[in-house]
Design a protein around this motif. Structure first.
Motif, short mmCIF file in Angstrom:
data_model
loop_
_atom_site.label_atom_id
_atom_site.label_comp_id
_atom_site.label_asym_id
_atom_site.label_seq_id
_atom_site.Cartn_x
_atom_site.Cartn_y
_atom_site.Cartn_z
N THR A 98 15.27 -10.14 15.12
CA THR A 98 14.43 -8.96 15.25
C THR A 98 13.02 -9.34 14.84
O THR A 98 12.77 -9.69 13.68
N ILE A 99 12.11 -9.30 15.79
CA ILE A 99 10.71 -9.64 15.52
C ILE A 99 10.03 -8.41 14.93
O ILE A 99 9.97 -7.36 15.56
N ASN A 100 9.53 -8.55 13.71
CA ASN A 100 8.84 -7.43 13.08
C ASN A 100 7.44 -7.24 13.63
O ASN A 100 7.00 -6.11 13.86
N VAL A 101 6.73 -8.34 13.82
CA VAL A 101 5.36 -8.25 14.33
C VAL A 101 5.05 -9.51 15.14
O VAL A 101 5.43 -10.61 14.76
N ALA A 102 4.40 -9.29 16.29
CA ALA A 102 4.05 -10.38 17.20
C ALA A 102 2.54 -10.45 17.36
O ALA A 102 1.86 -9.42 17.41
N PHE A 103 2.03 -11.66 17.46
CA PHE A 103 0.59 -11.89 17.60
C PHE A 103 0.35 -12.65 18.89
O PHE A 103 0.83 -13.77 19.06
N ASP A 104 -0.40 -12.02 19.80
CA ASP A 104 -0.72 -12.64 21.08
C ASP A 104 -2.10 -13.28 20.96
O ASP A 104 -3.12 -12.62 21.06
N ASN A 105 -2.09 -14.59 20.73
CA ASN A 105 -3.33 -15.34 20.59
C ASN A 105 -3.87 -15.82 21.94
O ASN A 105 -4.90 -16.48 21.98
N VAL A 106 -3.16 -15.50 23.01
CA VAL A 106 -3.56 -15.91 24.35
C VAL A 106 -4.27 -14.75 25.04
O VAL A 106 -5.38 -14.88 25.52
N GLY A 107 -3.59 -13.63 25.12
CA GLY A 107 -4.21 -12.44 25.69
C GLY A 107 -4.25 -12.41 27.20
O GLY A 107 -5.26 -12.03 27.79
N ILE A 108 -3.16 -12.83 27.83
CA ILE A 108 -3.04 -12.71 29.28
C ILE A 108 -1.77 -11.92 29.59
O ILE A 108 -0.92 -11.72 28.73
N GLN A 109 -1.65 -11.48 30.83
CA GLN A 109 -0.55 -10.61 31.21
C GLN A 109 0.82 -11.22 30.91
O GLN A 109 1.70 -10.56 30.36
N SER A 110 1.00 -12.49 31.26
CA SER A 110 2.33 -13.09 31.09
C SER A 110 2.75 -13.19 29.63
O SER A 110 3.90 -12.92 29.30
N THR A 111 1.83 -13.54 28.73
CA THR A 111 2.22 -13.64 27.31
C THR A 111 2.50 -12.25 26.75
O THR A 111 3.45 -12.07 25.99
N PHE A 112 1.68 -11.28 27.13
CA PHE A 112 1.90 -9.91 26.67
C PHE A 112 3.25 -9.40 27.15
O PHE A 112 4.01 -8.82 26.36
N ASP A 113 3.58 -9.64 28.42
CA ASP A 113 4.87 -9.19 28.96
C ASP A 113 6.04 -9.84 28.22
O ASP A 113 7.04 -9.17 27.92
N PRO A 120 11.50 -5.51 19.54
CA PRO A 120 12.51 -4.47 19.34
C PRO A 120 11.87 -3.08 19.27
O PRO A 120 10.64 -2.96 19.23
N SER A 121 12.69 -2.07 19.22
CA SER A 121 12.18 -0.72 18.98
C SER A 121 11.42 -0.72 17.66
O SER A 121 11.88 -1.30 16.67
N GLY A 122 10.26 -0.10 17.67
CA GLY A 122 9.45 -0.03 16.47
C GLY A 122 8.64 -1.28 16.19
O GLY A 122 7.99 -1.37 15.15
N GLY A 123 8.67 -2.25 17.10
CA GLY A 123 7.92 -3.49 16.89
C GLY A 123 6.42 -3.28 16.97
O GLY A 123 5.94 -2.31 17.53
N ARG A 124 5.70 -4.21 16.37
CA ARG A 124 4.24 -4.18 16.39
C ARG A 124 3.74 -5.41 17.15
O ARG A 124 4.20 -6.52 16.91
N ILE A 125 2.76 -5.19 18.02
CA ILE A 125 2.13 -6.28 18.76
C ILE A 125 0.64 -6.23 18.45
O ILE A 125 0.00 -5.19 18.63
N VAL A 126 0.11 -7.35 17.99
CA VAL A 126 -1.32 -7.43 17.68
C VAL A 126 -1.97 -8.36 18.70
O VAL A 126 -1.59 -9.52 18.84
N LEU A 127 -2.94 -7.80 19.42
CA LEU A 127 -3.69 -8.58 20.41
C LEU A 127 -4.85 -9.26 19.71
O LEU A 127 -5.70 -8.60 19.11
N VAL A 128 -4.86 -10.60 19.78
CA VAL A 128 -5.89 -11.40 19.13
C VAL A 128 -6.71 -12.16 20.17
O VAL A 128 -7.93 -12.13 20.15
N GLY A 129 -6.03 -12.83 21.09
CA GLY A 129 -6.70 -13.61 22.12
C GLY A 129 -7.22 -12.73 23.24
O GLY A 129 -6.69 -11.66 23.51
N VAL A 130 -8.27 -13.20 23.90
CA VAL A 130 -8.89 -12.44 24.96
C VAL A 130 -8.96 -13.32 26.22
O VAL A 130 -10.02 -13.62 26.73
N GLY A 131 -7.79 -13.71 26.70
CA GLY A 131 -7.74 -14.56 27.88
C GLY A 131 -7.97 -13.80 29.17
O GLY A 131 -8.32 -14.39 30.19
N ALA A 132 -7.78 -12.51 29.14
CA ALA A 132 -7.99 -11.67 30.33
C ALA A 132 -8.76 -10.42 29.91
O ALA A 132 -8.65 -9.97 28.77
#
Length: 180
Positions: A98-113, A120-132
């Motif tokens: 169960t991933i509690n929090v995810a960090f997208d250091n890339v910031g493109i559609q495929s990594t976000f998807d 999981p339900s209630g998960g947190r996603i933090v957008l850091v990278g600005v690839g798109a």
């Protein structure tokens, strides 16, 4: 603070360390023992792994990148799993992670998807990278899963002091390349 931090490391600290530090501590609010996903293991991700492990006491760290060399560095820095993003869903399902929090250091559609699918339900996603410039998401999936999608930009002066202290005492060792 008295430091002997070289200028090239100090320069990196103000962005490539401070940004993931703020993302993890203040925005993502990692708690000791959390399972953390670091998507993208270049400069931001390498520092993020060290921050999660050595400053915020994350429990399990999953590192994802498409480059084998970045995955090797991620392992050396303390990632428990270092995998290609295409393996993320299988890893999570097979190991019942169960991933509690995810960090997208890339910031493109495929990594976000990939992150949304593995969250999981209630998960947190933090957008850091600005690839798109734009990333789309399926509103119903976000609503049904009650996922929090958070943005982060840079950090505060107080967080920079904490970053410099962590570098000074060796908890974070930014990788730098200097040229004359």
């Amino acid at each position: 603070i008295r430091t002997d931090i070289p200028p090239d490391v100090a320069a990196v600290a103000t962005d490539a360390v401070l940004t993931p530090y703020q993302a993890m501590k203040s925005v993502g609010k990692i708690q000791a023992g959390d399972t953390v996903l670091v998507m993208g293991c270049g400069g931001l991700g390498q520092n993020a792994i060290q921050i999660a492990r050595n400053c915020l006491q994350a429990g399990t760290i999953i590192a994802c990148d498409i480059k084998a060399e970045s995955l090797q560095v991620a392992r050396e820095l303390g990632a428990d799993f270092a995998i290609h993003p295409d393996q993320l869903s299988d890893l999570v399902q097979k190991n019942r992670i169960t991933i509690n929090v995810a960090f997208d250091n890339v910031g493109i559609q495929s990594t976000f998807d990939q992150i949304v699918n593995a969250s999981p339900s209630g998960g947190r996603i933090v957008l850091v990278g600005v690839g798109a410039r734009f990333i789309q998401f399926h509103v119903q999936v976000a609503i049904v899963k009650e996922i929090q999608i958070l943005g982060c930009f840079w950090g505060t002066r107080e967080e920079l002091v904490e970053v410099m202290e962590a570098i000074n005492d060796g908890r974070i060792k930014p990788r730098v390349e200097s040229r004359d």
